[in-house]
Write a protein that holds these residues in place. Structure first.
Motif, PDB file in Angstrom:
ATOM      1  N   ASP A  89     107.204 154.168  76.728  1.00  0.00           N
ATOM      2  CA  ASP A  89     105.847 153.899  76.261  1.00  0.00           C
ATOM      3  C   ASP A  89     105.235 152.831  77.165  1.00  0.00           C
ATOM      4  N   ALA A  90     104.023 153.068  77.602  1.00  0.00           N
ATOM      5  CA  ALA A  90     103.417 152.172  78.601  1.00  0.00           C
ATOM      6  C   ALA A  90     102.099 151.594  78.107  1.00  0.00           C
ATOM      7  N   SER A  91     101.916 150.321  78.412  1.00  0.00           N
ATOM      8  CA  SER A  91     100.596 149.694  78.299  1.00  0.00           C
ATOM      9  C   SER A  91     100.063 149.529  79.726  1.00  0.00           C
ATOM     10  N   ARG A  92      98.963 148.818  79.883  1.00  0.00           N
ATOM     11  CA  ARG A  92      98.390 148.630  81.220  1.00  0.00           C
ATOM     12  C   ARG A  92      99.321 147.816  82.110  1.00  0.00           C
TER      13      ARG A  92
ATOM     14  N   GLN B 164     102.601 151.666  71.157  1.00  0.00           N
ATOM     15  CA  GLN B 164     102.921 152.185  69.820  1.00  0.00           C
ATOM     16  C   GLN B 164     103.142 153.693  69.901  1.00  0.00           C
ATOM     17  N   ARG B 165     104.211 154.157  69.262  1.00  0.00           N
ATOM     18  CA  ARG B 165     104.460 155.596  69.126  1.00  0.00           C
ATOM     19  C   ARG B 165     104.799 155.862  67.659  1.00  0.00           C
ATOM     20  N   THR B 166     104.198 156.906  67.107  1.00  0.00           N
ATOM     21  CA  THR B 166     104.421 157.248  65.703  1.00  0.00           C
ATOM     22  C   THR B 166     105.024 158.640  65.606  1.00  0.00           C
TER      23      THR B 166
ATOM     24  N   ILE C 173     110.957 148.456  65.095  1.00  0.00           N
ATOM     25  CA  ILE C 173     111.250 149.833  64.670  1.00  0.00           C
ATOM     26  C   ILE C 173     111.013 149.855  63.171  1.00  0.00           C
ATOM     27  N   GLY C 174     109.890 150.434  62.756  1.00  0.00           N
ATOM     28  CA  GLY C 174     109.510 150.324  61.356  1.00  0.00           C
ATOM     29  C   GLY C 174     109.277 148.879  61.010  1.00  0.00           C
TER      30      GLY C 174
ATOM     31  N   GLU D  42     107.177 154.188  63.004  1.00  0.00           N
ATOM     32  CA  GLU D  42     106.445 153.620  64.131  1.00  0.00           C
ATOM     33  C   GLU D  42     107.368 152.744  64.973  1.00  0.00           C
ATOM     34  N   ILE D  43     107.226 152.893  66.281  1.00  0.00           N
ATOM     35  CA  ILE D  43     107.946 152.037  67.224  1.00  0.00           C
ATOM     36  C   ILE D  43     106.898 151.321  68.066  1.00  0.00           C
TER      37      ILE D  43
END
Length: 595
Positions: free
Chosen positions: A122-125, A98-100, A34-35, A78-79
């Protein structure tokens, strides 16, 4: 507790997707940030799952993946997270998220990043990570209602605040020293609100006086009384209150924790029961009966930001010793037996004094009955000794007088000296005067500071008072966005003597214009007595009759329009206030002594 512009972000869980099986079973490890705060690298925070036993889920909350973030002054956050498949030789990258957050709210002094309260995923593959965002309000991090105040910033004359939903609004809070409240159009300027802003909420009323009203019924008084901790209670401490706030959707309550009062100097003020929060508080002063008067300023904060100020005098309660004489003439003709006898009984007189004390207590002044029982039986003009009768209440007497001494009497009638005692305040209850007045002060000494009075000023002299906010909020008041207060000059009346009366006599006549035993009549008697005491303590009229304006009794301050106790003809139901300038003059008069 102030709004500290913080949010708390807590990672909740990670769940592997079906595609992760294509990489093969085994151990999977995760990190996040987180940051610039990282999670998962230390032994206690290791987030790992072994899919060989069929587990595809990690509970992160027991690992303490949480951080508090100050969003005030922040413009970006950014997280991130990253997953790894653990192998003997070379680990395999499982992907990242990543989410901004970049929504910035422009506020006074600095911007603030808005991060919506919610549960995010938040999802990746190969995996999904969940986390929760909670705003901190009054030190509590949780999911709040959308209109809950999140952060506050000082604004000229108000406080700009944001809600947890990201709405930006302007607020205004006032603690006006004048009650009943004057019309809004006569008050100092307020910040300009958007046309769409919710309305304000006013608390305009003064006191509805009854025989049982406590001494501190007049709120936002000009004097904070010095009391001992043991003596201070709900009935004698000064009552301070918010008189207006906007928008009304804030819904402040009596003990609202979002509103916090403080005082300077802090060591001279106590809050009753240590309660200094909300729309209403009760306060008293620390000191001794010999303590000199000082100014004290109260600051009100809305979740940590200053939103209002209130100023008063702090000092000991001072007493005025009083003797009351009821002037009973002979019986009247058939059908009008009471023509020469005022209707007030000793019990009525006591009620009038006690109710007048409610008006005077706001200035830290109280009437007390004379305990000296020495009678003055000298007949004005000479002749046989007066018939003076004691009553069941020491300090209240009945006197037998001729009809001309109690009905249609002039203000300079020599009989006002009947049974007077020197150097105290003497009251004469009579049937009527020649002018149809409810009461009239006939003699009082000059103020100790009246050396500057001249005949050209009709015996008046200048008393100056300065401070912020100004006395009675006379404009400019210093009450933002109004300009600086500056010095206010009040004309103080000189010595009064309406006849050839002894130098050591001071007092007033009270006439039978109302029923002294009715509820409404008692209010008018009490208001009249308190008003005339104001004259005997050298106060002029706050707003004078146009025919004699700027002469004799005019204090030449023109605010408030009708709410001051010293207005020349307003009712006691609407004219109740005494301000700081008046209080300072009254408390230094020679007729006033300390407790």
């Amino acid at each position: 507790m102030p709004a500290n512009e913080q949010i708390r972000i807590t990672f909740l869980r990670i769940e592997l997707s079906a595609s992760a099986r294509s990489i093969g079973s085994g151990r999977f490890r995760f990190t996040a940030s987180i940051g610039n705060i990282s999670f998962g690298n230390g032994r206690e925070q290791t987030a790992q799952v072994d899919t060989r036993d069929g587990t595809m889920f990690i509970d992160l909350e027991p690992l303490g993946w949480t951080s508090t973030v100050t969003v005030g002054g922040l413009t970006r956050l950014e997280i991130q997270s990253r997953g790894t498949k653990i192998r003997r030789i070379i680990n395999k990258n499982l992907g990242s998220t990543q989410r901004t957050f970049t929504q910035v709210i422009p506020l006074p002094t600095s911007p603030m990043l808005h991060v919506r309260q919610d549960e995010y995923d938040d999802a990746s593959r190969h995996y999904t990570i969940w986390y929760r965002v909670e705003p901190g309000v009054q030190g509590v991090f949780t999911r709040h209602l959308p209109d809950t105040v999140f952060a506050t910033r000082a604004h000229r004359g108000g406080v700009t605040y944001t809600t947890v939903s990201g709405q930006v609004r302007l607020s205004r809070v006032e603690a006006c020293p004048v009650l009943p409240l004057p019309p809004t159009t006569t008050l100092p300027p307020r910040p300009v609100f958007p046309a769409t802003a919710a309305r304000g909420f006013r608390f305009p009323r003064g006191v509805t006086l009854t025989t049982g009203s406590p001494l501190n019924s007049v709120q936002n008084p000009s004097c904070i009384p010095i009391l001992t901790d043991a003596d201070a209670d709900e009935n004698n401490t000064a009552r301070l209150k918010v008189t207006y706030y906007r928008p009304n959707i804030l819904r402040f309550t009596r003990d609202d924790p979002r509103l916090e009062w403080s005082a300077a100097p802090a060591n001279r003020v106590r809050f009753l029961n240590n309660n200094n929060h909300g729309l209403n508080v009760r306060v008293y002063g620390r000191g001794t009966p010999a303590s000199p008067d000082i100014d004290v300023t109260f600051t009100l904060k809305f979740q940590g930001e200053e939103c209002a100020k209130f100023r008063a005098v702090l000092g000991p309660v001072k007493k005025i010793t009083c003797r009351f004489n009821i002037f009973n003439g002979p019986g009247g003709p058939r059908g009008d037996r009471g023509r020469y006898q005022p209707r007030a009984t000793p019990a009525d007189v006591l009620h009038h004094m006690n109710m007048a004390n409610v008006f005077l207590y706001q200035a830290g002044i109280q009437m007390q009955l004379d305990t000296n029982t020495t009678l003055n039986r000298r007949r004005p003009g000479g002749g046989s000794r007066l018939s003076v009768t004691t009553t069941s209440t020491t300090g209240i007497y009945r006197i037998r007088v001729p009809r001309t001494a109690t009905r249609n009497v002039p203000n300079n009638h020599p009989w006002v000296r009947a049974n007077y005692r020197a150097n105290i305040m003497n009251f004469c209850y009579m049937k009527s005067d020649t002018g149809g007045n409810l009461g009239s002060a006939f003699k009082w000494p000059a103020h100790p500071s009246a050396a500057s009075a001249t005949s050209a000023s009709h015996g008046r002299w200048n008393f100056t008072e300065s401070g912020t906010p100004s006395t009675s909020w006379i404009q400019p008041s210093g009450n933002l966005p109004d300009t600086a207060a500056g010095t206010k000059t009040m004309k103080v009346i000189g010595q009064g003597n309406f006849g050839t009366l002894p130098a050591d006599l001071s007092g007033m006549s009270i006439f039978d214009g109302n029923d002294p035993s009715s509820a409404a009549g008692r209010v008018e008697f009490a208001g009249t007595i308190a008003h005339e005491i104001g004259h005997m303590l050298c106060l002029g009229h706050r707003i004078e009759d146009a025919g004699i304006a700027r002469k004799w009794y005019d204090d030449e301050l023109t605010f408030p329009p009708r709410q001051n106790l010293m207005h020349f003809n307003a009712s006691s139901a609407t004219a109740q206030d005494l301000d700081i300038a008046q209080t300072k003059v009254m408390r230094t008069c020679s007729l006033v002594t300390r407790y």
